[in-house]
Design an enzyme around this catalytic site. Structure first.
Site, PDB file in Angstrom:
ATOM      1  N   HIS A 556       0.730  -1.044   0.058  1.00 54.37           N
ATOM      2  CA  HIS A 556      -0.036  -0.044  -0.020  1.00 54.37           C
ATOM      3  C   HIS A 556       0.844   1.233  -0.030  1.00 54.37           C
ATOM      4  O   HIS A 556       0.606   2.232   0.747  1.00 54.37           O
ATOM      5  CB  HIS A 556      -0.919  -0.053   1.367  1.00 54.37           C
TER       6      HIS A 556
HETATM    7  C1  LIG Z   1       0.447  -7.046  -4.866  1.00 55.02           C
HETATM    8  C2  LIG Z   1      -0.597  -6.080  -4.428  1.00 55.02           C
HETATM    9  C3  LIG Z   1      -1.811  -6.689  -3.732  1.00 55.02           C
HETATM   10  C4  LIG Z   1      -2.881  -5.557  -3.263  1.00 55.02           C
HETATM   11  N1  LIG Z   1      -3.825  -5.937  -2.426  1.00 55.02           N
HETATM   12  C5  LIG Z   1      -4.794  -4.943  -2.327  1.00 55.02           C
HETATM   13  C6  LIG Z   1      -5.821  -5.314  -1.826  1.00 55.02           C
HETATM   14  O1  LIG Z   1      -6.403  -6.652  -1.598  1.00 55.02           O
HETATM   15  N2  LIG Z   1      -6.864  -4.363  -1.347  1.00 55.02           N
HETATM   16  C7  LIG Z   1      -6.568  -3.111  -1.596  1.00 55.02           C
HETATM   17  O2  LIG Z   1      -7.637  -2.353  -1.112  1.00 55.02           O
HETATM   18  N3  LIG Z   1      -5.373  -2.873  -2.110  1.00 55.02           N
HETATM   19  C8  LIG Z   1      -4.548  -3.500  -2.487  1.00 55.02           C
HETATM   20  N4  LIG Z   1      -3.554  -3.317  -3.170  1.00 55.02           N
HETATM   21  C9  LIG Z   1      -3.099  -1.847  -3.349  1.00 55.02           C
HETATM   22  C10 LIG Z   1      -4.122  -1.225  -4.443  1.00 55.02           C
HETATM   23  O3  LIG Z   1      -4.100  -1.782  -5.501  1.00 55.02           O
HETATM   24  C11 LIG Z   1      -3.387   0.316  -4.726  1.00 55.02           C
HETATM   25  O4  LIG Z   1      -3.439   0.984  -3.382  1.00 55.02           O
HETATM   26  C12 LIG Z   1      -4.348   1.019  -5.552  1.00 55.02           C
HETATM   27  O5  LIG Z   1      -4.355   0.327  -7.042  1.00 55.02           O
HETATM   28  C13 LIG Z   1      -3.584   2.341  -5.963  1.00 55.02           C
HETATM   29  O6  LIG Z   1      -4.140   3.175  -7.038  1.00 55.02           O
HETATM   30  P1  LIG Z   1      -3.319   4.323  -7.646  1.00 55.02           P
HETATM   31  O7  LIG Z   1      -4.257   4.766  -8.561  1.00 55.02           O
HETATM   32  O8  LIG Z   1      -2.675   5.201  -6.813  1.00 55.02           O
HETATM   33  O9  LIG Z   1      -2.201   3.550  -8.353  1.00 55.02           O
HETATM   34  P2  LIG Z   1      -1.996   2.401  -9.306  1.00 55.02           P
HETATM   35  O10 LIG Z   1      -3.447   1.498  -9.377  1.00 55.02           O
HETATM   36  O11 LIG Z   1      -0.770   1.607  -9.060  1.00 55.02           O
HETATM   37  O12 LIG Z   1      -2.195   2.878 -11.141  1.00 55.02           O
HETATM   38  C14 LIG Z   1      -0.965   3.715 -11.382  1.00 55.02           C
HETATM   39  C15 LIG Z   1      -0.994   3.444 -12.863  1.00 55.02           C
HETATM   40  O13 LIG Z   1      -0.207   4.303 -13.606  1.00 55.02           O
HETATM   41  C16 LIG Z   1       0.601   3.741 -14.693  1.00 55.02           C
HETATM   42  N5  LIG Z   1       1.889   4.350 -14.609  1.00 55.02           N
HETATM   43  C17 LIG Z   1       2.910   4.741 -13.849  1.00 55.02           C
HETATM   44  N6  LIG Z   1       3.796   5.722 -14.424  1.00 55.02           N
HETATM   45  C18 LIG Z   1       3.246   5.557 -15.752  1.00 55.02           C
HETATM   46  C19 LIG Z   1       4.307   6.478 -16.604  1.00 55.02           C
HETATM   47  N7  LIG Z   1       5.289   6.959 -16.752  1.00 55.02           N
HETATM   48  N8  LIG Z   1       3.458   6.590 -17.826  1.00 55.02           N
HETATM   49  C20 LIG Z   1       2.257   5.789 -17.945  1.00 55.02           C
HETATM   50  N9  LIG Z   1       1.885   5.113 -16.826  1.00 55.02           N
HETATM   51  C21 LIG Z   1       2.304   4.981 -15.985  1.00 55.02           C
HETATM   52  C22 LIG Z   1       0.790   2.415 -14.173  1.00 55.02           C
HETATM   53  O14 LIG Z   1       1.292   1.291 -14.986  1.00 55.02           O
HETATM   54  C23 LIG Z   1      -0.469   1.857 -13.466  1.00 55.02           C
HETATM   55  O15 LIG Z   1      -1.397   1.396 -14.234  1.00 55.02           O
HETATM   56  C24 LIG Z   1      -2.441  -4.220  -3.637  1.00 55.02           C
HETATM   57  C25 LIG Z   1      -1.483  -3.706  -4.445  1.00 55.02           C
HETATM   58  C26 LIG Z   1      -0.570  -4.995  -4.904  1.00 55.02           C
HETATM   59  C27 LIG Z   1       0.508  -4.450  -5.556  1.00 55.02           C
END
Ligand SMILES: Cc1cc2nc3c(=O)[nH]c(=O)nc-3n(C[C@H](O)[C@H](O)[C@H](O)COP(=O)(O)OP(=O)(O)OC[C@H]3O[C@@H](n4cnc5c(N)ncnc54)[C@H](O)[C@@H]3O)c2cc1C
Ligand SMILES: *[C@@H]1O[C@H](CO)[C@@H](O)[C@H](O)[C@H]1NC(C)=O
Ligand SMILES: *[C@@H]1O[C@H](CO)[C@@H](O)[C@H](O)[C@H]1NC(C)=O
Ligand SMILES: *[C@@H]1O[C@H](CO)[C@@H](O)[C@H](O)[C@H]1NC(C)=O
Ligand SMILES: *[C@@H]1O[C@H](CO)[C@@H](O)[C@H](O)[C@H]1NC(C)=O
Length: 624
Positions: A556
């Protein structure tokens, strides 16, 4: 390959193939047998590259993760606006829909495969003393490789954000955004004021489980806790986990939010597009567009209204720094011209640590013949899944039960420990996943599990919910494609380790309830390392030592572009998520959290996306 041949190949792969080779044939079989997963007509199409260069859109959103997918959907509700969504990863493969394939998704091309810097105080049992930092790289972002837990945190988290100078972010302010996204299909929750039934995101229980969570819930009652909706009135208590599932299959942010928007004329997606920087006019301090690479070619697109970074807690700060927004000294060291000094960029990193590798061996396990306690990665399970959408592939045995409890350091209304109950401990199934995903060194794994590899077990890892330690993310170089430096600083504040040990003792108490004692559980007492073996097993000193070896997290990362009032020098965005000092640039994802939430971060990231989209609509005078 036709169905019969794919089945034959699947059987062979399960029997003789290297681990995970079955996924190729499994994916082919899904293609033939499961049009619901293939969902061809609803998946978003990639804009042809030829249509991209020098184009203008009203909004350019970077990152199709949990928050980015929500934003792209909500902004394209307004037919007057065009939106380009840029994502470094590709489309999610079919198999990620299947809960049981969870562990196979890390360390694959769906994962950025980040590693933290080596440490002498945590992740000591891992190759190179480096913690693995999995992050999703695909449509859906980390939601495509996550374990589906639907957890909102505690109302006091959000009231705390508000009280730190962020009006509009209190619990009652954000609750409507949680329920807006949600389509809960758990019978008892459909009438609750805390849940939504008209949103895009399915929330449900697993369709199939080992059934052992019942004993875990009973253990909770015997300890004086109630079984409650931990996303409802009170977070304290035991529960079956609520999961982001639609029809029993993983509800990634892309499936939930992009597919319904895919055919809107004003929605444009460019996947496999790696953003290198935000283009900022230095004279006016205005974000004008972004530069990105797709295939071997660089492109520039312009944003008429705004650029929105939703690249997640590792890469949103990385992109800001690459664009000259961040700590002055660090940018100068990297040779990046400073556009806007902001010392909080990449700072304040938080994550939820836990102790890996503790298992309760059962001397009286439930009967072996129990059809529910089976390995999901076999031909029979795959057939049941493919043909009937049921069976062990609809389960993730790591997380069949959950609880939020309070240690002596907090009050019952603000739990500081989360338990996840798994009816299968890490001793089972061999060292493949622990080594591949966790980076555990062979001798560490062997030291822990020698002689107990086949003994049925369960586990109840305790997670600390509000760590005091703060790490950071920095650039390694000015090369946008190089992985950033990640320093989590777990246990930097000694209270975090104390609380983790405390939580582990509380979890052990669960194993001693009459409900769990029926299985005659005993802790696996093989020490993790010679260094830790100096301490009596399960003493505070032992557990501190063990935690420093087998440091895991709930994955997280957050808070690296924290939101705060104008007088907070560490704040990166204001309460409307606008980057301080730069016009037309927002960050909207898990990185804006001022403090990490007391639970898993997928639901909060989507809530931030929902609220962020509404803030944009307000600021541009559009209907919400
Ligand atoms: C293995 C794992 C298990 C997890 N289990 C849970 C769970 O069970 N329950 C829960 O609530 N949370 C869980 N989480 C956490 C949750 O998935 C994340 O907190 C959430 O997805 C974060 O959302 P976000 O939009 O901040 O980032 P993300 O969902 O990570 O999205 C960021 C996106 O930006 C893209 N990106 C990054 N840099 C660039 C760039 N330079 N150019 C273009 N694209 C780019 C990435 O490829 C990605 O698609 C887990 C995470 C992981 C990795
Ligand atoms: C909610 O989920 C149920 C079950 O999958 C489905 O029938 C219903 O159409 C969904 N509602 C919305 C608003 O999508
Ligand atoms: C097996 O799982 C099914 C579905 O979750 C459940 O109805 C059944 O009670 C379980 N069986 C046992 C023995 O726990
Ligand atoms: C939230 O973060 C601030 C600043 O880092 C810190 O002072 C405060 O104690 C944190 N609150 C909680 C509940 O952790
Ligand atoms: C789109 O533009 C039209 C004409 O300017 C305006 O009437 C309408 O309200 C706008 N739609 C939204 C959703 O803002």
């Amino acid at each position: 390959m036709d169905v019969a041949n794919a089945y034959t190949a699947l059987d062979v792969a399960f029997k003789f193939g290297p681990p995970l080779s079955y996924l190729v044939f499994f994916n082919i079989l899904i293609y033939h047998l499961r049009p619901d997963i293939v969902d061809e007509k609803n998946r978003p199409k990639n804009v042809p590259a030829i249509n991209l260069d020098s184009r203008e859109y009203d909004f350019v959103v970077v990152g199709a993760g949990a928050a980015g997918c929500v934003i792209a959907n909500r902004l394209t509700e307004n037919a007057n606006w065009t939106v380009l969504l840029l994502e470094a990863g590709g489309e999610e493969p079919y198999y990620t829909d299947v809960p049981a394939t969870y562990l196979s998704q890390q360390r694959s091309d769906l994962d950025w495969n980040f590693e933290a810097e080596p440490s002498t105080t945590y992740c000591k049992g891992m190759t190179g003393n480096r913690c693995r930092v999995p992050r999703g790289k695909a449509l859906g972002g980390s939601s495509t490789i996550n374990s589906m837990l639907y957890v909102r945190g505690n109302r006091r988290d959000y009231d705390g954000w508000r009280d730190q100078g962020n009006p509009g972010w209190g619990y009652e302010d954000v609750l409507p955004y949680f329920t807006k996204s949600e389509n809960v299909t758990i019978g008892g929750l459909r009438g609750s004021r805390y849940h939504g039934t008209r949103g895009y995101l399915g929330v449900d229980y697993f369709r199939f489980t080992s059934g052992m969570a019942e004993y875990f819930l009973e253990a909770g009652r015997q300890l004086g806790f109630q079984v409650v909706d931990t996303n409802g009135e009170s977070q304290l208590g035991f529960t079956l986990p609520q999961l982001t599932l639609t029809n029993g299959l993983k509800a990634t942010a892309s499936k939930a939010f992009l597919r319904p928007a895919a055919r809107r004329k004003n929605f444009f997606l460019s996947a496999r597009s790696m953003v290198h920087k935000v283009i900022v006019d230095r004279k006016t301090g205005t974000a004008e567009g972004v530069r990105f690479r797709r295939g071997g070619k660089m492109y520039t697109v312009r944003a008429r209204k705004e650029v929105i970074l939703s690249a997640g807690a590792i890469q949103s700060p990385q992109l800001l720094m690459l664009s000259g927004i961040g700590p002055r000294k660090h940018l100068e060291e990297m040779g990046i011209p400073v556009v806007q000094e902001r010392c909080g960029v990449g700072r304040n990193f938080q994550d939820h640590a836990l102790i890996g590798g503790l298992v309760f061996l059962m001397d009286a396990p439930p009967p072996e013949s129990d059809p529910n306690i089976t390995d999901a990665e076999n031909s029979a399970a795959a057939r049941r899944f493919l043909e009937d959408n049921e069976g062990p592939m609809m389960d993730l045995p790591e997380i069949e039960g959950m609880a939020f409890v309070n240690s002596r350091f907090t009050t019952p209304d603000y739990p500081d420990i989360q338990f996840l109950f798994g009816p299968q401990g890490d001793n089972l199934g061999g060292d493949f996943y622990p080594r591949r995903n966790g980076g555990i060194r062979k001798e560490v794994y062997d030291s822990l599990f020698k002689g107990v590899e086949d003994i049925r077990s369960f586990r109840i890892p305790a997670t600390i919910l509000r760590p005091k330690s703060r790490g950071y993310v920095e650039l390694r170089s000015a090369d946008p494609e190089e992985h950033p430096v990640i320093v989590p600083k777990f246990f930097d504040d000694p209270m975090d380790l104390e609380l983790l040990v405390e939580g582990t003792y509380m979890a052990e108490k669960v194993s001693r309830t009459p409900s769990m004692r029926r299985f005659k559980p005993r802790l696996n007492s093989n020490p993790i390392s010679p260094e830790c073996a100096k301490f009596p097993f399960f003493s505070r000193d032992y557990l501190r030592c063990h935690a420093r070896y087998y440091t895991q997290t709930a994955e997280h990362p957050s808070c690296t572009c924290r939101m705060g009032p104008a007088d907070d020098p560490m704040a990166v965005v204001d309460p409307r998520l606008r980057v301080y000092g730069i016009k037309n640039l927002r960050v909207i994802d898990a990185s804006i959290m001022p403090n990490i939430t007391s639970g898993n971060t997928y639901a909060p990231a989507m809530m931030i996306g929902e609220k962020g989209a509404d803030l944009i609509k307000e600021d541009h005078g559009a209907r919400r």
